[in-house]
Scaffold this motif. Structure first.
Motif, short mmCIF file in Angstrom:
data_model
loop_
_atom_site.label_atom_id
_atom_site.label_comp_id
_atom_site.label_asym_id
_atom_site.label_seq_id
_atom_site.Cartn_x
_atom_site.Cartn_y
_atom_site.Cartn_z
N ALA A 53 -50.46 -28.02 -10.93
CA ALA A 53 -49.29 -27.53 -9.66
C ALA A 53 -48.31 -27.77 -9.57
O ALA A 53 -47.78 -26.93 -9.18
CB ALA A 53 -50.75 -27.53 -8.94
N ARG A 54 -47.99 -28.74 -9.83
CA ARG A 54 -46.46 -29.45 -9.50
C ARG A 54 -45.62 -28.54 -10.48
O ARG A 54 -44.31 -28.32 -9.96
CB ARG A 54 -45.88 -30.77 -10.10
CG ARG A 54 -45.43 -31.43 -9.52
CD ARG A 54 -45.52 -33.27 -10.20
NE ARG A 54 -44.99 -34.08 -9.41
CZ ARG A 54 -44.20 -35.09 -10.02
NH1 ARG A 54 -44.66 -35.45 -10.91
NH2 ARG A 54 -43.65 -36.31 -8.78
N THR A 66 -51.33 -21.77 -2.96
CA THR A 66 -50.88 -20.78 -4.04
C THR A 66 -51.10 -21.35 -5.37
O THR A 66 -51.63 -21.48 -6.58
CB THR A 66 -49.77 -20.09 -4.08
OG1 THR A 66 -49.50 -19.31 -3.01
CG2 THR A 66 -50.27 -18.51 -4.98
N ALA A 67 -50.91 -22.67 -5.37
CA ALA A 67 -50.92 -22.93 -6.71
C ALA A 67 -51.97 -23.93 -6.83
O ALA A 67 -52.63 -23.99 -7.86
CB ALA A 67 -49.30 -24.47 -6.56
N ALA A 68 -52.49 -24.65 -5.50
CA ALA A 68 -53.99 -25.19 -5.16
C ALA A 68 -54.57 -23.89 -6.33
O ALA A 68 -55.69 -24.37 -6.76
CB ALA A 68 -54.13 -25.47 -4.42
N PHE A 69 -54.36 -23.31 -5.69
CA PHE A 69 -55.60 -21.86 -5.87
C PHE A 69 -56.03 -21.83 -7.22
O PHE A 69 -56.88 -21.51 -8.26
CB PHE A 69 -56.06 -20.84 -5.80
CG PHE A 69 -56.36 -21.33 -3.76
CD1 PHE A 69 -57.84 -21.14 -3.70
CD2 PHE A 69 -55.31 -20.74 -2.57
CE1 PHE A 69 -58.27 -21.54 -2.52
CE2 PHE A 69 -56.10 -21.47 -1.03
CZ PHE A 69 -57.19 -21.07 -1.47
N TYR A 73 -58.33 -25.69 -7.78
CA TYR A 73 -59.44 -25.80 -6.15
C TYR A 73 -59.35 -24.69 -5.03
O TYR A 73 -59.10 -23.79 -5.46
CB TYR A 73 -57.59 -26.59 -5.63
CG TYR A 73 -57.54 -28.10 -6.75
CD1 TYR A 73 -58.83 -29.16 -5.44
CD2 TYR A 73 -56.74 -28.80 -6.83
CE1 TYR A 73 -58.26 -30.20 -6.00
CE2 TYR A 73 -56.72 -29.76 -8.04
CZ TYR A 73 -57.13 -30.67 -7.45
OH TYR A 73 -57.04 -32.12 -8.11
N GLU A 74 -60.62 -25.42 -4.73
CA GLU A 74 -60.77 -24.19 -3.71
C GLU A 74 -60.51 -24.66 -2.29
O GLU A 74 -60.43 -23.71 -1.62
CB GLU A 74 -62.28 -24.38 -4.09
CG GLU A 74 -62.93 -23.55 -4.85
CD GLU A 74 -64.31 -23.85 -5.38
OE1 GLU A 74 -65.40 -23.79 -4.23
OE2 GLU A 74 -64.99 -23.42 -6.08
N ASN A 80 -53.99 -30.78 -0.94
CA ASN A 80 -52.81 -31.98 -0.17
C ASN A 80 -53.77 -33.15 -0.36
O ASN A 80 -52.02 -34.29 -0.73
CB ASN A 80 -52.84 -31.79 0.90
CG ASN A 80 -51.78 -30.03 0.59
OD1 ASN A 80 -50.96 -29.93 -0.04
ND2 ASN A 80 -52.39 -28.98 1.75
N ARG A 81 -54.71 -33.43 -0.33
CA ARG A 81 -55.14 -35.17 -0.34
C ARG A 81 -54.64 -36.04 -2.16
O ARG A 81 -54.59 -36.38 -1.79
CB ARG A 81 -56.64 -35.18 0.16
CG ARG A 81 -56.62 -35.52 2.17
CD ARG A 81 -57.83 -35.38 2.17
NE ARG A 81 -59.07 -35.13 1.74
CZ ARG A 81 -59.31 -33.89 2.15
NH1 ARG A 81 -58.93 -33.69 3.02
NH2 ARG A 81 -60.49 -33.36 1.83
#
Length: 114
Positions: A53-54, A66-69, A73-74, A80-81
């Motif tokens: 994601a980074r 968008t990167a998280a998904f 990540y849901e 973020n945490r």
């Protein structure tokens, strides 16, 4: 087995399935995996996801959600945490800092070559 995790890090992690694939009990698999990686399988998956994601935010200019998904990540808030816990800064601040550091390094490198 870490190759299996690397190629499928966006999918939910099923430890029982991984252990069965290598003919180990779940507890033996955990022990062996931790001995090899110094992380649990779940920690390793999280490490893979957060680093990818980074990279996506830094090089592909994706926003954090968008990167998280894209890395599996849901929940953007959970991402973020975990990102903050892992990199010591929230995603936007971290990426901004990294870009500033890269810009400074380019300027310094250019001034040294002229």
């Amino acid at each position: 087995m870490s190759l299996q995790l690397k190629s499928h890090y966006t999918r939910p992690l099923r430890i029982d399935d991984l252990a069965a694939r290598v003919h180990m009990s779940t507890s033996a698999f955990h022990h062996h995996f931790r001995r090899l990686t110094a992380m649990s399988p779940l920690q390793f998956q999280k490490w893979l996801r957060l680093n990818e994601a980074r990279r996506l935010m830094l090089t592909e200019h994706l926003n954090a959600a968008t990167a998280a998904f894209q890395v599996g990540y849901e929940s953007p808030s959970q991402f973020n945490r975990e990102y903050r816990r892992f990199f010591d800064e929230p995603p936007l601040r971290d990426i901004t800092t990294l870009r500033q550091m890269a810009d400074s390094a380019r300027v310094y490198s250019f001034s040294q070559s002229t």
